[in-house]
Enzyme design. Sequence first.
Site, PDB file in Angstrom:
ATOM      1  N   SER B  12       0.987  -1.117   0.106  1.00 56.74           N
ATOM      2  CA  SER B  12      -0.117  -0.242   0.134  1.00 56.74           C
ATOM      3  C   SER B  12       0.890   1.356  -0.046  1.00 56.74           C
ATOM      4  O   SER B  12       1.794   1.386  -0.943  1.00 56.74           O
ATOM      5  CB  SER B  12      -0.942  -0.073   1.217  1.00 56.74           C
ATOM      6  OG  SER B  12      -1.886   0.970   1.322  1.00 56.74           O
ATOM      7  N   HIS B  39      -2.814  -0.737  -3.435  1.00 50.37           N
ATOM      8  CA  HIS B  39      -3.909  -0.085  -3.149  1.00 50.37           C
ATOM      9  C   HIS B  39      -4.106   1.070  -3.930  1.00 50.37           C
ATOM     10  O   HIS B  39      -3.417   2.116  -3.923  1.00 50.37           O
ATOM     11  CB  HIS B  39      -4.003   0.380  -1.704  1.00 50.37           C
ATOM     12  CG  HIS B  39      -4.357  -0.723  -0.709  1.00 50.37           C
ATOM     13  ND1 HIS B  39      -3.808  -0.885   0.307  1.00 50.37           N
ATOM     14  CD2 HIS B  39      -4.748  -1.894  -1.009  1.00 50.37           C
ATOM     15  CE1 HIS B  39      -4.434  -1.926   1.134  1.00 50.37           C
ATOM     16  NE2 HIS B  39      -4.921  -2.621   0.068  1.00 50.37           N
ATOM     17  N   ASP B 131      -4.601  -4.566   5.573  1.00 51.32           N
ATOM     18  CA  ASP B 131      -5.221  -5.263   4.660  1.00 51.32           C
ATOM     19  C   ASP B 131      -3.908  -6.319   4.727  1.00 51.32           C
ATOM     20  O   ASP B 131      -2.798  -5.865   4.496  1.00 51.32           O
ATOM     21  CB  ASP B 131      -5.500  -4.512   3.372  1.00 51.32           C
ATOM     22  CG  ASP B 131      -5.971  -5.441   2.497  1.00 51.32           C
ATOM     23  OD1 ASP B 131      -6.558  -6.494   2.726  1.00 51.32           O
ATOM     24  OD2 ASP B 131      -6.064  -4.985   1.032  1.00 51.32           O
TER      25      ASP B 131
END
Lengths: 287, 188
Positions: B12, B39, B131
């Site tokens: 990310s 992401h 995540d």
Amino acid sequence: MPLPDIELEQIEMDLFVLALKRRHGFDFSQYAPASLTRRVRQLVQVHQCASITELTARLLHEADFVTQVVQGLSVPVSEMFRDPAVFRALREQVLPMLASYPRINVWQAGCANGQEVYSLAILLEEAGLYERSHIFATDFNPDALQRASEGIYPAKDAQLWSRNYLEAGGNHTLANYYSARYDFIRLHERLRRHITFTNHNLVTDRMFCEAHLVLCRNVLIYFSNPLQNRTLALFRDSLVRGGYLCLGLRESLDFAPVAVDFSAVDAGMRLYRRTLQLTSETCDAPA
Amino acid sequence: MRRPELIAIGCSQGGFNALRILLGGLDRRLSQTLLVCCHTSGNVDSLCELLGNHSALPVMEARERQLATGGAVHIAPGGYHLLIENDRHFALSVDEQVCHSRPSIDVMFSSATDVYHSAMIGVILTGANRDGAEGLARIRQRGGIAVVQDPENADASAMPCAALDLAGADYCVALEQIAPLLNHLCLA
């Protein structure tokens, strides 16, 4: 917690799909398995079942449980003017062509909670075409259809949607089309005047209107290749010659033989037209 | 243990730099399929192009219904979850965000482990949320290999930390060591 044995889970999935089909008439057997399995696992968690089999048992024996299952399996997520460039392309490339028809029928297949239906209505309104247009908004999920017909959404979404609207080439501001109350916005009643919300299942139901434009975005991504192809054939057969089809931005027609009956208007925007002469076999209506 | 057939990478915040270094160090002889979930809600064309310039392996967007090919890096498109079917074709979904993200690393890892079982490696790089932790735990439970970037060495440590907390790791190493490690695990 040990993970479920994959093969056992596959048997459970097959039985779940069979129960849903034979007991309730919802046919998910041609859905792409990865997403379907993921959603069913979520249902198991949400309803605190020990296994998919328990979910299946409740589906068979509990009167209203199917409503919740269908709700969990349809997962309607969208926004107004999602992918603004697509709505701009509709505004600039499609609506001027539709303007030549005395009556314009638009079919939005898989309308979920209706955000894109109202986006279309606004688009037609601003093009001066709405008075002679009719939008058929369909979904197989009655709950989503109900929400769609109410047109009430969380106010927190309005900011993004307003930005989308402007990026899509909107003539005013989105706020012209809704009233805000507490934490919600409600789309104006007059936007609904040419919309019919109807239950229709792309898997089992047949064509029901002659359309000049079909919108079906991010619905076919959940279908297996054969079901995707059959649904595209349904769209083709519903479209007038030269009628338009708009799909989701990341959808692929590479494995759909019916694609030969469509020509790209703007491939990047997934905007197609039904060709004048059909090449492939016409749609086999499901039994 | 089965030889890995798939390497799934999640990142990310700070992910671009990390990917540049990781992909840049991969051996061109790798025959494994590589999946990357980064992401982003936007178009990944330029990401693919930039990373492609740094990688010996071709870098491309994972396209719906396309076969996951070996020896290539497939990047999840922005705004869609990336899943993989049993026949190793890609599937996309616009289901709700997971950990405020779509694409979500958890979704990709979890789907991949259904198909590849123990024959896969999951890699968690820099990032500012959690995540990927659950997905990595699933990979380990199925006997796959978990690699986590050393949080000390990450631009954003939250994601590697969350992964270590929940899933632990078979290898927790600095970014520069990840590519050599993957080369070793896949070619040895």
